[in-house]
Design a protein around this motif. Sequence first.
Motif, mmCIF file in Angstrom:
data_model
loop_
_atom_site.group_PDB
_atom_site.id
_atom_site.type_symbol
_atom_site.label_atom_id
_atom_site.label_comp_id
_atom_site.label_asym_id
_atom_site.label_seq_id
_atom_site.Cartn_x
_atom_site.Cartn_y
_atom_site.Cartn_z
ATOM 1 N N THR A 61 -4.823 -7.064 7.787
ATOM 2 C CA THR A 61 -4.313 -6.672 6.480
ATOM 3 C C THR A 61 -5.433 -6.752 5.447
ATOM 4 O O THR A 61 -6.419 -7.468 5.618
ATOM 5 C CB THR A 61 -3.165 -7.591 6.030
ATOM 6 O OG1 THR A 61 -3.650 -8.933 6.017
ATOM 7 C CG2 THR A 61 -1.994 -7.497 6.965
ATOM 8 N N THR A 62 -5.214 -6.011 4.365
ATOM 9 C CA THR A 62 -6.184 -6.032 3.273
ATOM 10 C C THR A 62 -6.290 -7.437 2.694
ATOM 11 O O THR A 62 -7.383 -7.926 2.406
ATOM 12 C CB THR A 62 -5.744 -5.032 2.193
ATOM 13 O OG1 THR A 62 -5.362 -3.818 2.838
ATOM 14 C CG2 THR A 62 -6.867 -4.738 1.232
ATOM 15 N N VAL A 63 -5.143 -8.081 2.541
ATOM 16 C CA VAL A 63 -5.130 -9.443 2.005
ATOM 17 C C VAL A 63 -5.856 -10.397 2.939
ATOM 18 O O VAL A 63 -6.694 -11.201 2.523
ATOM 19 C CB VAL A 63 -3.678 -9.940 1.825
ATOM 20 C CG1 VAL A 63 -3.666 -11.302 1.171
ATOM 21 C CG2 VAL A 63 -2.876 -8.949 1.015
ATOM 22 N N GLY A 64 -5.535 -10.265 4.208
ATOM 23 C CA GLY A 64 -6.109 -11.178 5.187
ATOM 24 C C GLY A 64 -7.614 -11.048 5.275
ATOM 25 O O GLY A 64 -8.317 -12.007 5.579
ATOM 26 N N ARG A 65 -8.124 -9.842 4.998
ATOM 27 C CA ARG A 65 -9.562 -9.644 5.081
ATOM 28 C C ARG A 65 -10.277 -10.075 3.809
ATOM 29 O O ARG A 65 -11.441 -10.427 3.841
ATOM 30 C CB ARG A 65 -9.865 -8.177 5.354
ATOM 31 C CG ARG A 65 -9.388 -7.729 6.715
ATOM 32 C CD ARG A 65 -9.867 -6.344 6.988
ATOM 33 N NE ARG A 65 -11.298 -6.239 6.714
ATOM 34 C CZ ARG A 65 -12.238 -6.646 7.545
ATOM 35 N NH1 ARG A 65 -11.889 -7.189 8.678
ATOM 36 N NH2 ARG A 65 -13.509 -6.518 7.239
ATOM 37 N N ALA A 66 -9.548 -9.990 2.714
ATOM 38 C CA ALA A 66 -10.194 -10.250 1.429
ATOM 39 C C ALA A 66 -10.508 -11.732 1.234
ATOM 40 O O ALA A 66 -11.631 -12.106 0.963
ATOM 41 C CB ALA A 66 -9.308 -9.744 0.300
ATOM 42 N N SER A 98 -7.905 -1.014 6.502
ATOM 43 C CA SER A 98 -7.090 -2.202 6.737
ATOM 44 C C SER A 98 -5.663 -1.874 6.330
ATOM 45 O O SER A 98 -5.397 -0.858 5.679
ATOM 46 C CB SER A 98 -7.618 -3.386 5.937
ATOM 47 O OG SER A 98 -7.652 -3.050 4.572
ATOM 48 N N ILE A 99 -4.762 -2.748 6.696
ATOM 49 C CA ILE A 99 -3.354 -2.484 6.416
ATOM 50 C C ILE A 99 -2.988 -3.110 5.073
ATOM 51 O O ILE A 99 -3.109 -4.316 4.886
ATOM 52 C CB ILE A 99 -2.467 -3.019 7.542
ATOM 53 C CG1 ILE A 99 -2.816 -2.321 8.845
ATOM 54 C CG2 ILE A 99 -1.005 -2.808 7.212
ATOM 55 C CD1 ILE A 99 -2.238 -2.973 10.062
ATOM 56 N N LYS A 100 -2.576 -2.268 4.155
ATOM 57 C CA LYS A 100 -2.264 -2.769 2.823
ATOM 58 C C LYS A 100 -0.849 -3.326 2.789
ATOM 59 O O LYS A 100 -0.591 -4.332 2.176
ATOM 60 C CB LYS A 100 -2.402 -1.638 1.809
ATOM 61 C CG LYS A 100 -2.449 -2.142 0.389
ATOM 62 C CD LYS A 100 -2.634 -1.013 -0.587
ATOM 63 C CE LYS A 100 -2.668 -1.572 -1.997
ATOM 64 N NZ LYS A 100 -2.271 -0.569 -2.971
ATOM 65 N N ARG A 101 0.035 -2.614 3.416
ATOM 66 C CA ARG A 101 1.407 -3.111 3.454
ATOM 67 C C ARG A 101 1.939 -2.975 4.865
ATOM 68 O O ARG A 101 1.955 -1.882 5.436
ATOM 69 C CB ARG A 101 2.271 -2.302 2.485
ATOM 70 C CG ARG A 101 3.577 -2.989 2.203
ATOM 71 C CD ARG A 101 4.446 -2.137 1.336
ATOM 72 N NE ARG A 101 5.785 -2.138 1.877
ATOM 73 C CZ ARG A 101 6.764 -1.414 1.393
ATOM 74 N NH1 ARG A 101 6.568 -0.628 0.379
ATOM 75 N NH2 ARG A 101 7.960 -1.484 1.934
ATOM 76 N N GLY A 146 4.467 1.785 6.649
ATOM 77 C CA GLY A 146 3.594 0.845 5.984
ATOM 78 C C GLY A 146 2.495 1.611 5.278
ATOM 79 O O GLY A 146 2.536 2.843 5.213
ATOM 80 N N LYS A 147 1.529 0.892 4.760
ATOM 81 C CA LYS A 147 0.448 1.568 4.048
ATOM 82 C C LYS A 147 -0.903 1.097 4.539
ATOM 83 O O LYS A 147 -1.115 -0.090 4.775
ATOM 84 C CB LYS A 147 0.560 1.303 2.550
ATOM 85 C CG LYS A 147 1.578 2.197 1.895
ATOM 86 C CD LYS A 147 1.760 1.868 0.436
ATOM 87 C CE LYS A 147 2.914 2.694 -0.104
ATOM 88 N NZ LYS A 147 3.344 2.229 -1.402
#
Lengths: 516, 395
Positions: A437-442, A393-396, A312-313
């Motif tokens: 995740t990055t998305v979840g935090r944004a 955070s986890i990007k992918r 993952g990333k």
Amino acid sequence: MSSARPATPASPKNYKVKPAQQGQPMYGCEHLQKLFNQDQGTTNTSIHHYKAILRTIYDQTPLISQTAKTIDNQVVTTLTPTYLCLQCPSTVTEDDRIKHGTKKSHRFYVDSRSASLYCQMCDDMVYDPTFEDLRLKKLGTSTFSNARKRKQDELFSPDPVKDSPSYISANTTVATCKASGLRGIYNAGATCYQNVVLQSFLHNPILRNYYLSDGHSQCDTPHCLSCAMDDMFQDFYAVENTNGYTAANILSGFWISERKAFENLVTTKEQDAHEFFQFLAEELHERNGDGKKPEIGSEHSCNCIVHQTFYGKLQTQTTCQNCQGVTNQVQSFLDLSLPLENLTQKKGGKKLLGGKGTMTLQECLDEEYVKLDKCEYRCNGCNSTQQARRQTSIKRLPNVLSIQLKRFEYKQGRHERAAKIDTPVQFPLQLNMLPYTTVGRAGDTKENYELARQCTYDLMSVVVHVGEIDTGHYVSYCRVGDQWFAFNDHKVEVAQKSDVLNAKAYLLFYIVRSLA
Amino acid sequence: MSSEAGDTGKAGIIAAPEDAVSMDKLAHSVLDDILYDLVHDMLIKVHRDEKLARANTAAIRVEQLALKSIDGLIPDQQRPDVEIETDAAVYKDGRVTLKINPLKSTKEILCPKCNLPRLLHPTDGKGAKKPDPSVIYCKRHPYIEKPGYDIYGQTWVAPGPGRGKKKKDMEKKDPNDPNSPVPGTEGSAKDRPPNVLSFPSATCSKCKRCILVTRLNNHMGSCIGNSGRNASRAAAQKISNSNGGSQNNDNTPPGSQKGTPLPGSRAASPKKRDMEDADDDAEESDASKPKKKIKLATNSLNKKVTLKAANSTKKDKAKGSSMLNVEQKVDDDDGKNSTVQVAPKKTNPKGPSPTKNKIKVAKPSQPSPAGKAKVKARDRDLESESSGALSSPPR
């Protein structure tokens, strides 16, 4: 959300009932048979309605599917299952099903919790092949269409020749019913750290499908570890042997391998299972991938089976406290390593104040991927060294998330030695990774049920280290379907969920639930 | 409904006391509803599995009848054009339709792959039932839960003598001894009950010799990895050789290092080797037969693994013989075997007394009609994994 879906087929399209399959009745029950054989219009509306119901249940807030209207027009929201009528848009409670049925002669309802179909005439749940297909598609890929999405494309690259049923039947053999993939692996002398990792690979559906579908073939490399894996998968899933497996080829491939980073691993002594996992992943990448060295830390990614399964990333965002300039750095990762020591100490403090003595996996993840930390870095904007806030955070997310709980800490200082942290860490059977995740935090993702489902992971295997740091032993638990099994070298036993969840895990493997 | 009911939720199990305040009642009713949901989810899951299996069984059975009815007349036809009816299903135009709820009409489960009936209870251990000896079952059996045995009802003979343990000790503890029909030959593969397995051997990929699996890692260390004690000896010899012939015999008595086998040959001392050979497991082959294939070893073992249903009656329990299981303590004086697990709490307290109380299960030797089972391993896996959810969430 469902209305915004552009791909929803419009009504002119004629739906088809799933064609007859051998060894399977064509319809869920005799009443559904009648429904589907009325006329094309009825079939169309039934299937269309079922799809709409699935979207309501899985994509929208449960408030909608859990709210029913009673026969005297009272609106009731309940925690317990409601029934969504297949033939009209009403939702009824269990008690009102019969009344609704007599009034409107609608006989089929969908259970709001499991999306299963209830037939009033059978007075039973019925599992119709057509509907079950739709349900599983929705659950597994969150789309009804066969157009595969990116993640799946990578995993199961469709090949028109190799995927045709005739090609498959001509080139494969049917495995015996006795071969279930459940075999122990003999300890070849302090190799239990290898066995536990091999077992977790063997019960990883992605790797299993890759090897059983001849993913690694035409290999000329002598002592290739991937070929050895291939042999092992064959022996586990196609041979009628229940005796333990002798991983001789893996072992010799391991000894012959020239991986410098893991030189210290290659001894006859007990080693770290996590290091062996890294070794095996890199070695298999080398054999199947693009040939480049997988640099941990760089953004390197390739399409090999190991990368598609485990990698993952991570994104590290550094914010300069002086100029508020933001730099993002992306790294690929094979696993998440979670330190326990700091948290144990913190918790120890809390314990005195009356807190609980255990900690959870989510707390460990919070510590690493939610909380900010401070650091010094050289800011390009200010052209000087500045204080900065750093946040990872986890990007992918990977398809298989491997988590290492750092139970072995190397104590710095005069008496350098490694110590084992025995603190129990509670881990769930089902893990929601969205908060990390990055998305979840944004953004605000609370209402996005599909995103949450994409970030839902199911526990797949657990590696446990028992005993002291020098003289310990590794055992593991793996899940096959819904049943857990305990693997102790050549011995395989049935395990209960409570055994698994009470284990002091060292490595955890979670697999993504939906390949959306 | 549940919120209206007041005192309790839908399950009706967790009820608040009558004099409770309304918040208290609400909390009880929520908990009760959640309990109901849990049971509901579990029930749906089990129900789905069972009903689908029975429905498919009804379909398989009527298809079998249809195929039989055209027996041999039209070869290779998968969907004969006949009409057949059973109590459970109708076969017409190549399609199967159900007549009534398969949970009512169909009592057994046929394996969708080999079309043989599935054994529904384990043959031994927890929840065991005697299988009908006249029926040939599908080879996939329910897993056995029995302390000291694995999921297939197998157990292992303790690693043989030679590692600090004397053969005599081993024999003494052999539970076969008192009941053994032919005393003196215990330990050999023939006399062992078929569910007691021995450790196999494997071929070293470099020197092609057969090594007992428990010593494989050490062997490879010395054979491939150059880390065994041969390595240091070889190095020492190299040094002494390079020092010149004159010094050669000064410090070392002849026959000590000189007599050391060359790297790649056997590391163990001759004494040890004798003891190992006494162990009947054919762990070592001489140079005369260097290419003994591991396949052979495992195949022959495989044949031995037939299922036995040992009656686990109380009589058995009373007969406390200490079967040497793998789990029992293995000597690791040499420190090399330090990972063989020692789990004393798991040691089997009740000897299996293998020669008594065994019932032969109908041997699952009948080959499955492979021609009929159409679902190919790959086909099935890909389908189930891609269309279904990958990690099999609650279905």
